[in-house]
Design an enzyme around this catalytic site. Sequence first.
Site, PDB file in Angstrom:
ATOM      1  N   ARG A   1       0.844  -1.200   0.000  1.00 35.21           N
ATOM      2  CA  ARG A   1       0.000   0.000   0.000  1.00 35.21           C
ATOM      3  C   ARG A   1       0.878   1.249   0.000  1.00 35.21           C
ATOM      4  O   ARG A   1       0.585   2.242  -0.649  1.00 35.21           O
ATOM      5  CB  ARG A   1      -0.961   0.016   1.197  1.00 35.21           C
TER       6      ARG A   1
ATOM      7  N   TYR B   1     -17.336  17.178 -13.673  1.00 31.46           N
ATOM      8  CA  TYR B   1     -17.767  15.779 -13.738  1.00 31.46           C
ATOM      9  C   TYR B   1     -18.862  15.509 -12.695  1.00 31.46           C
ATOM     10  O   TYR B   1     -18.775  16.000 -11.558  1.00 31.46           O
ATOM     11  CB  TYR B   1     -16.530  14.905 -13.481  1.00 31.46           C
TER      12      TYR B   1
END
Length: 381
Positions: free
Chosen positions: A46, A98
Amino acid sequence: MEFSTRAIHVGSACDPATGAVVPPVYLASTYVQHEAGVWREFDYARSGNPTRKALENTVANLEGGCGALAFATGMAAIHCATGLLKTGDHLLAGADIYGGAYRLFHKVLTRNGVTVTQADATDLKKLAEAFQPNTKLVWVESPGNPRLSITDLAACAELAHQRGALFGCDNTFATPVLSRPLELGADIVMHSATKYYGGHSDVMGGLLAVRDKKLYDELYFLQNSIGAVLSPFDCFLVQRGLKTMELRVRAQSHTAQRLAEWLAGHAAVKRVLYPGLPNHPGHDIAKRQMSGMFGAMLTLELKGDFAATKKFVQSTKLFQLAVSLGAVESLIEQPASMSHASYDPAARAQHGITDGLVRLSVGLEAFDDLRADLEQALRNN
Ligand SMILES: *Cc1c(COP(=O)(O)O)cnc(C)c1O
Protein backbone atom coordinates in the site's frame (compact mmCIF):
# COMPACT_ATOMS: atom_id res chain seq x y z
CA MET A 1 13.29 14.21 -25.22
CA GLU A 2 9.90 14.50 -26.86
CA PHE A 3 6.65 13.40 -25.20
CA SER A 4 6.22 10.19 -27.20
CA THR A 5 9.79 9.07 -26.44
CA ARG A 6 9.38 9.74 -22.73
CA ALA A 7 6.02 7.93 -22.67
CA ILE A 8 7.74 4.81 -23.98
CA HIS A 9 11.05 4.94 -22.11
CA VAL A 10 10.53 6.62 -18.72
CA GLY A 11 9.43 4.04 -16.15
CA SER A 12 9.71 1.16 -18.61
CA ALA A 13 13.41 0.31 -18.41
CA CYS A 14 14.22 -3.28 -19.38
CA ASP A 15 14.56 -5.78 -16.52
CA PRO A 16 18.28 -6.08 -15.65
CA ALA A 17 17.88 -9.62 -14.28
CA THR A 18 16.45 -11.18 -17.46
CA GLY A 19 16.64 -8.57 -20.21
CA ALA A 20 12.84 -8.56 -20.55
CA VAL A 21 11.96 -5.47 -22.60
CA VAL A 22 8.88 -4.89 -20.47
CA PRO A 23 9.58 -4.88 -16.72
CA PRO A 24 7.78 -7.56 -14.68
CA VAL A 25 4.67 -6.77 -12.64
CA TYR A 26 5.47 -6.90 -8.91
CA LEU A 27 2.54 -8.54 -7.16
CA ALA A 28 4.08 -9.02 -3.67
CA SER A 29 2.13 -7.39 -0.86
CA THR A 30 5.16 -7.22 1.46
CA TYR A 31 8.94 -6.90 1.19
CA VAL A 32 11.70 -8.55 3.26
CA GLN A 33 13.79 -6.11 5.31
CA HIS A 34 17.46 -6.51 6.31
CA GLU A 35 17.11 -4.97 9.72
CA ALA A 36 14.19 -4.31 12.09
CA GLY A 37 13.10 -0.69 11.91
CA VAL A 38 15.36 0.21 8.97
CA TRP A 39 13.15 0.29 5.90
CA ARG A 40 14.34 -0.48 2.39
CA GLU A 41 12.73 1.41 -0.52
CA PHE A 42 9.69 -0.89 -0.45
CA ASP A 43 8.11 -2.37 2.66
CA TYR A 44 4.36 -2.89 2.28
CA ALA A 45 2.59 -2.59 -1.07
CA ARG A 46 0.00 0.00 0.00
CA SER A 47 2.89 2.33 0.84
CA GLY A 48 4.74 1.65 -2.39
CA ASN A 49 5.33 -0.98 -5.05
CA PRO A 50 7.85 -1.01 -7.93
CA THR A 51 5.18 -1.31 -10.64
CA ARG A 52 3.23 1.63 -9.21
CA LYS A 53 6.41 3.63 -8.65
CA ALA A 54 7.36 3.19 -12.32
CA LEU A 55 3.93 4.43 -13.46
CA GLU A 56 4.05 7.36 -11.04
CA ASN A 57 7.49 8.35 -12.33
CA THR A 58 6.26 8.28 -15.92
CA VAL A 59 3.19 10.38 -15.08
CA ALA A 60 5.27 12.94 -13.14
CA ASN A 61 7.55 13.22 -16.15
CA LEU A 62 4.75 13.59 -18.73
CA GLU A 63 2.86 16.15 -16.63
CA GLY A 64 5.97 18.12 -15.70
CA GLY A 65 5.58 17.54 -11.94
CA CYS A 66 7.96 16.67 -9.11
CA GLY A 67 5.95 13.55 -8.30
CA ALA A 68 2.74 11.67 -9.05
CA LEU A 69 0.43 9.29 -7.22
CA ALA A 70 -1.71 6.47 -8.66
CA PHE A 71 -5.12 5.60 -7.23
CA ALA A 72 -7.75 2.90 -7.70
CA THR A 73 -10.06 5.32 -9.56
CA GLY A 74 -10.24 8.94 -10.62
CA MET A 75 -12.67 9.64 -7.78
CA ALA A 76 -10.19 8.21 -5.27
CA ALA A 77 -7.62 10.68 -6.64
CA ILE A 78 -10.02 13.63 -6.30
CA HIS A 79 -11.02 12.46 -2.83
CA CYS A 80 -7.36 12.37 -1.79
CA ALA A 81 -6.86 15.95 -3.02
CA THR A 82 -9.88 17.12 -1.04
CA GLY A 83 -8.27 15.50 2.02
CA LEU A 84 -6.15 18.67 2.11
CA LEU A 85 -9.30 20.47 3.36
CA LYS A 86 -10.45 20.52 6.96
CA THR A 87 -13.65 21.57 8.75
CA GLY A 88 -14.34 25.25 8.11
CA ASP A 89 -12.48 25.38 4.79
CA HIS A 90 -14.15 26.39 1.54
CA LEU A 91 -13.79 24.61 -1.80
CA LEU A 92 -14.46 26.69 -4.90
CA ALA A 93 -15.24 24.53 -7.92
CA GLY A 94 -15.82 25.45 -11.55
CA ALA A 95 -19.37 25.20 -12.90
CA ASP A 96 -18.68 22.62 -15.62
CA ILE A 97 -17.48 19.56 -13.67
CA TYR A 98 -17.77 15.78 -13.74
CA GLY A 99 -20.99 14.42 -12.17
CA GLY A 100 -19.04 12.29 -9.68
CA ALA A 101 -16.98 15.28 -8.56
CA TYR A 102 -20.22 17.26 -8.10
CA ARG A 103 -21.59 14.45 -5.89
CA LEU A 104 -18.39 14.11 -3.83
CA PHE A 105 -18.11 17.87 -3.29
CA HIS A 106 -21.75 18.61 -2.43
CA LYS A 107 -22.93 15.39 -0.84
CA VAL A 108 -19.86 13.98 0.95
CA LEU A 109 -17.39 16.77 1.77
CA THR A 110 -20.15 18.94 3.20
CA ARG A 111 -20.82 16.21 5.83
CA ASN A 112 -17.42 17.02 7.29
CA GLY A 113 -18.00 20.76 7.55
CA VAL A 114 -16.30 21.79 4.32
CA THR A 115 -18.34 24.34 2.40
CA VAL A 116 -18.56 24.13 -1.36
CA THR A 117 -19.66 26.60 -3.99
CA GLN A 118 -19.39 26.56 -7.76
CA ALA A 119 -18.71 29.47 -10.07
CA ASP A 120 -18.27 29.82 -13.80
CA ALA A 121 -14.48 29.53 -14.03
CA THR A 122 -14.53 30.65 -17.67
CA ASP A 123 -15.51 34.09 -16.36
CA LEU A 124 -12.59 35.31 -14.21
CA LYS A 125 -14.65 38.13 -12.73
CA LYS A 126 -17.30 35.69 -11.49
CA LEU A 127 -14.62 33.36 -10.18
CA ALA A 128 -12.86 36.20 -8.33
CA GLU A 129 -16.16 37.24 -6.70
CA ALA A 130 -16.81 33.70 -5.49
CA PHE A 131 -13.71 33.50 -3.30
CA GLN A 132 -14.31 33.49 0.44
CA PRO A 133 -11.74 34.30 3.16
CA ASN A 134 -11.51 30.54 3.91
CA THR A 135 -11.20 29.33 0.27
CA LYS A 136 -8.36 26.78 0.36
CA LEU A 137 -8.76 24.93 -2.91
CA VAL A 138 -9.98 25.91 -6.38
CA TRP A 139 -10.90 22.95 -8.60
CA VAL A 140 -11.64 23.22 -12.32
CA GLU A 141 -11.90 21.08 -15.44
CA SER A 142 -10.83 22.28 -18.86
CA PRO A 143 -12.32 21.33 -21.26
CA GLY A 144 -15.25 21.10 -18.87
CA ASN A 145 -17.85 18.39 -18.68
CA PRO A 146 -20.20 18.19 -20.56
CA ARG A 147 -20.23 21.60 -22.24
CA LEU A 148 -16.50 21.59 -23.10
CA SER A 149 -16.06 25.05 -21.63
CA ILE A 150 -12.49 26.33 -21.65
CA THR A 151 -10.94 27.88 -18.57
CA ASP A 152 -7.87 30.12 -18.70
CA LEU A 153 -5.73 27.96 -16.41
CA ALA A 154 -2.78 30.35 -16.04
CA ALA A 155 -5.12 33.18 -15.01
CA CYS A 156 -6.98 30.93 -12.54
CA ALA A 157 -3.75 29.73 -10.99
CA GLU A 158 -2.62 33.31 -10.50
CA LEU A 159 -5.95 34.29 -8.96
CA ALA A 160 -6.01 31.29 -6.60
CA HIS A 161 -2.45 31.98 -5.45
CA GLN A 162 -3.20 35.67 -4.87
CA ARG A 163 -6.01 34.59 -2.55
CA GLY A 164 -3.88 32.01 -0.74
CA ALA A 165 -5.61 28.96 -2.24
CA LEU A 166 -4.26 25.92 -4.03
CA PHE A 167 -5.27 25.39 -7.63
CA GLY A 168 -6.17 21.90 -8.85
CA CYS A 169 -7.16 20.96 -12.37
CA ASP A 170 -8.91 17.85 -13.65
CA ASN A 171 -7.09 17.37 -16.94
CA THR A 172 -8.85 14.15 -17.98
CA PHE A 173 -10.39 15.54 -21.18
CA ALA A 174 -7.29 17.37 -22.41
CA THR A 175 -4.62 14.79 -21.46
CA PRO A 176 -0.98 15.87 -21.05
CA VAL A 177 -0.64 15.46 -24.82
CA LEU A 178 -2.70 18.63 -25.31
CA SER A 179 -2.40 20.55 -22.04
CA ARG A 180 -0.05 20.53 -19.04
CA PRO A 181 -1.66 22.59 -16.26
CA LEU A 182 1.36 22.30 -13.93
CA GLU A 183 3.37 24.28 -16.49
CA LEU A 184 0.61 26.94 -16.39
CA GLY A 185 0.82 27.32 -12.62
CA ALA A 186 -1.54 24.64 -11.26
CA ASP A 187 -0.45 22.96 -8.02
CA ILE A 188 -2.20 19.65 -8.67
CA VAL A 189 -3.29 18.01 -11.91
CA MET A 190 -5.71 15.11 -11.77
CA HIS A 191 -6.65 12.41 -14.28
CA SER A 192 -9.13 9.64 -14.46
CA ALA A 193 -6.67 7.12 -15.92
CA THR A 194 -9.76 5.08 -16.79
CA LYS A 195 -10.00 7.39 -19.81
CA TYR A 196 -7.14 8.41 -22.16
CA TYR A 197 -4.20 7.19 -20.05
CA GLY A 198 -5.59 3.63 -20.09
CA GLY A 199 -7.26 4.25 -23.42
CA HIS A 200 -8.88 0.83 -23.99
CA SER A 201 -11.93 0.71 -21.63
CA ASP A 202 -10.34 -2.12 -19.68
CA VAL A 203 -8.88 -0.54 -16.54
CA MET A 204 -9.90 1.98 -13.89
CA GLY A 205 -7.42 4.30 -12.27
CA GLY A 206 -6.79 7.82 -10.99
CA LEU A 207 -3.70 10.02 -11.01
CA LEU A 208 -2.50 13.12 -9.24
CA ALA A 209 0.64 14.91 -10.40
CA VAL A 210 2.04 17.62 -8.17
CA ARG A 211 4.26 20.64 -8.74
CA ASP A 212 6.07 20.92 -5.41
CA LYS A 213 7.64 18.40 -3.09
CA LYS A 214 5.99 19.60 0.12
CA LEU A 215 2.50 19.22 -1.35
CA TYR A 216 3.49 15.86 -2.86
CA ASP A 217 4.56 14.64 0.62
CA GLU A 218 1.25 15.75 2.09
CA LEU A 219 -0.73 13.98 -0.63
CA TYR A 220 1.41 10.85 -0.32
CA PHE A 221 0.65 10.83 3.41
CA LEU A 222 -3.07 11.01 2.60
CA GLN A 223 -2.85 8.32 -0.09
CA ASN A 224 -1.08 5.92 2.24
CA SER A 225 -3.47 6.74 5.11
CA ILE A 226 -6.66 6.34 3.08
CA GLY A 227 -5.36 3.42 1.04
CA ALA A 228 -7.16 3.62 -2.31
CA VAL A 229 -4.01 2.77 -4.30
CA LEU A 230 -3.90 1.37 -7.84
CA SER A 231 -3.20 -2.38 -7.96
CA PRO A 232 0.04 -3.61 -9.61
CA PHE A 233 -1.74 -5.22 -12.55
CA ASP A 234 -3.82 -2.10 -13.17
CA CYS A 235 -0.62 -0.01 -12.99
CA PHE A 236 0.80 -2.24 -15.70
CA LEU A 237 -2.29 -1.71 -17.90
CA VAL A 238 -2.15 2.08 -17.49
CA GLN A 239 1.61 2.05 -18.20
CA ARG A 240 0.96 0.03 -21.35
CA GLY A 241 -1.87 2.32 -22.41
CA LEU A 242 0.04 5.57 -22.00
CA LYS A 243 2.76 4.47 -24.42
CA THR A 244 0.33 5.08 -27.29
CA MET A 245 -1.53 8.00 -25.69
CA GLU A 246 -0.02 10.68 -27.92
CA LEU A 247 -0.81 8.78 -31.13
CA ARG A 248 -4.33 7.98 -30.00
CA VAL A 249 -5.16 11.46 -28.73
CA ARG A 250 -3.87 13.15 -31.88
CA ALA A 251 -5.74 10.80 -34.23
CA GLN A 252 -8.95 10.93 -32.19
CA SER A 253 -8.79 14.74 -31.90
CA HIS A 254 -8.32 15.03 -35.65
CA THR A 255 -11.46 12.94 -36.27
CA ALA A 256 -13.39 14.90 -33.62
CA GLN A 257 -12.49 18.19 -35.32
CA ARG A 258 -13.77 16.89 -38.67
CA LEU A 259 -16.98 15.53 -37.12
CA ALA A 260 -17.57 18.83 -35.31
CA GLU A 261 -17.25 20.77 -38.56
CA TRP A 262 -19.62 18.40 -40.33
CA LEU A 263 -22.19 18.33 -37.50
CA ALA A 264 -22.20 22.14 -37.23
CA GLY A 265 -23.78 22.27 -40.69
CA HIS A 266 -26.40 19.56 -40.09
CA ALA A 267 -30.08 20.61 -40.10
CA ALA A 268 -31.06 18.51 -37.02
CA VAL A 269 -28.29 19.98 -34.90
CA LYS A 270 -28.97 23.14 -32.90
CA ARG A 271 -25.34 23.73 -31.93
CA VAL A 272 -22.02 21.98 -31.61
CA LEU A 273 -19.91 22.62 -28.52
CA TYR A 274 -16.34 21.89 -29.56
CA PRO A 275 -13.37 24.10 -28.60
CA GLY A 276 -11.84 23.55 -32.04
CA LEU A 277 -14.66 25.49 -33.73
CA PRO A 278 -13.97 29.24 -34.09
CA ASN A 279 -17.45 30.08 -32.72
CA HIS A 280 -16.77 28.25 -29.42
CA PRO A 281 -16.46 30.89 -26.66
CA GLY A 282 -13.21 29.32 -25.42
CA HIS A 283 -11.60 28.84 -28.84
CA ASP A 284 -8.92 31.52 -28.49
CA ILE A 285 -7.84 30.41 -25.02
CA ALA A 286 -7.85 26.77 -26.14
CA LYS A 287 -5.64 27.69 -29.09
CA ARG A 288 -3.16 29.24 -26.70
CA GLN A 289 -3.33 26.67 -23.92
CA MET A 290 -3.72 23.37 -25.81
CA SER A 291 -1.12 22.03 -28.24
CA GLY A 292 -2.81 22.89 -31.51
CA MET A 293 -5.61 20.30 -31.17
CA PHE A 294 -8.78 20.43 -29.12
CA GLY A 295 -9.42 16.93 -27.85
CA ALA A 296 -11.67 14.06 -28.82
CA MET A 297 -14.73 14.97 -26.73
CA LEU A 298 -17.53 16.62 -28.63
CA THR A 299 -20.90 17.78 -27.35
CA LEU A 300 -23.84 18.67 -29.52
CA GLU A 301 -27.29 19.97 -28.83
CA LEU A 302 -30.12 18.53 -30.87
CA LYS A 303 -33.22 20.48 -31.85
CA GLY A 304 -35.41 17.68 -30.45
CA ASP A 305 -36.70 17.24 -26.88
CA PHE A 306 -35.67 14.76 -24.15
CA ALA A 307 -37.42 11.79 -25.78
CA ALA A 308 -36.08 12.52 -29.28
CA THR A 309 -32.57 12.89 -27.86
CA LYS A 310 -32.91 9.66 -25.94
CA LYS A 311 -34.00 7.91 -29.14
CA PHE A 312 -31.03 9.38 -31.03
CA VAL A 313 -28.40 8.13 -28.56
CA GLN A 314 -30.01 4.70 -28.74
CA SER A 315 -29.90 4.51 -32.52
CA THR A 316 -26.20 4.81 -33.35
CA LYS A 317 -24.39 1.53 -34.00
CA LEU A 318 -20.66 2.29 -33.95
CA PHE A 319 -21.07 4.90 -31.22
CA GLN A 320 -22.02 2.64 -28.32
CA LEU A 321 -24.42 3.88 -25.66
CA ALA A 322 -22.26 4.13 -22.54
CA VAL A 323 -20.80 6.61 -20.08
CA SER A 324 -17.02 6.92 -19.82
CA LEU A 325 -14.77 8.17 -22.59
CA GLY A 326 -11.26 8.34 -23.90
CA ALA A 327 -10.87 4.86 -25.34
CA VAL A 328 -10.32 3.50 -28.83
CA GLU A 329 -14.04 2.78 -29.32
CA SER A 330 -16.47 5.66 -29.81
CA LEU A 331 -19.18 6.19 -27.20
CA ILE A 332 -22.35 8.25 -27.06
CA GLU A 333 -24.48 9.34 -24.10
CA GLN A 334 -27.15 11.79 -22.96
CA PRO A 335 -25.71 13.81 -20.03
CA ALA A 336 -29.15 14.71 -18.60
CA SER A 337 -30.06 11.05 -18.07
CA MET A 338 -26.61 9.49 -17.73
CA SER A 339 -23.26 11.15 -16.84
CA HIS A 340 -24.86 14.13 -15.11
CA ALA A 341 -27.90 12.44 -13.57
CA SER A 342 -26.28 12.94 -10.15
CA TYR A 343 -26.79 16.71 -10.55
CA ASP A 344 -30.02 17.96 -9.01
CA PRO A 345 -32.50 18.98 -11.78
CA ALA A 346 -32.21 22.66 -10.81
CA ALA A 347 -28.40 22.44 -10.93
CA ARG A 348 -28.61 20.75 -14.33
CA ALA A 349 -30.67 23.62 -15.69
CA GLN A 350 -28.35 26.18 -14.12
CA HIS A 351 -25.31 24.51 -15.68
CA GLY A 352 -26.81 24.32 -19.15
CA ILE A 353 -27.17 20.54 -19.18
CA THR A 354 -30.24 20.60 -21.36
CA ASP A 355 -32.34 17.61 -22.42
CA GLY A 356 -31.10 17.88 -26.01
CA LEU A 357 -27.42 17.61 -25.09
CA VAL A 358 -25.48 14.62 -26.48
CA ARG A 359 -21.88 13.86 -25.56
CA LEU A 360 -19.63 11.94 -27.93
CA SER A 361 -16.30 10.36 -27.10
CA VAL A 362 -14.67 10.03 -30.50
CA GLY A 363 -12.61 6.86 -30.83
CA LEU A 364 -10.07 5.58 -33.31
CA GLU A 365 -12.49 4.27 -35.95
CA ALA A 366 -12.38 5.79 -39.44
CA PHE A 367 -13.98 9.21 -39.87
CA ASP A 368 -16.22 8.09 -42.76
CA ASP A 369 -17.68 5.23 -40.75
CA LEU A 370 -18.36 7.44 -37.72
CA ARG A 371 -19.97 10.15 -39.86
CA ALA A 372 -22.17 7.61 -41.64
CA ASP A 373 -23.28 6.23 -38.27
CA LEU A 374 -24.28 9.66 -36.96
CA GLU A 375 -25.93 10.50 -40.25
CA GLN A 376 -28.24 7.46 -40.22
CA ALA A 377 -29.19 8.16 -36.58
CA LEU A 378 -29.93 11.84 -37.30
CA ARG A 379 -31.94 10.90 -40.40
CA ASN A 380 -34.16 8.53 -38.39
CA ASN A 381 -34.60 10.96 -35.51
C1 LIG B 1 -14.37 9.65 -15.32
C2 LIG B 1 -13.99 10.99 -14.79
C3 LIG B 1 -13.67 11.17 -13.44
C4 LIG B 1 -13.77 10.06 -12.42
O1 LIG B 1 -12.88 9.02 -12.68
P1 LIG B 1 -13.20 7.49 -12.32
O2 LIG B 1 -11.98 6.79 -12.81
O3 LIG B 1 -14.46 7.11 -13.01
O4 LIG B 1 -13.36 7.41 -10.84
C5 LIG B 1 -13.30 12.43 -13.02
N1 LIG B 1 -13.24 13.47 -13.89
C6 LIG B 1 -13.54 13.33 -15.19
C7 LIG B 1 -13.44 14.52 -16.09
C8 LIG B 1 -13.92 12.10 -15.68
O5 LIG B 1 -14.24 11.97 -16.98
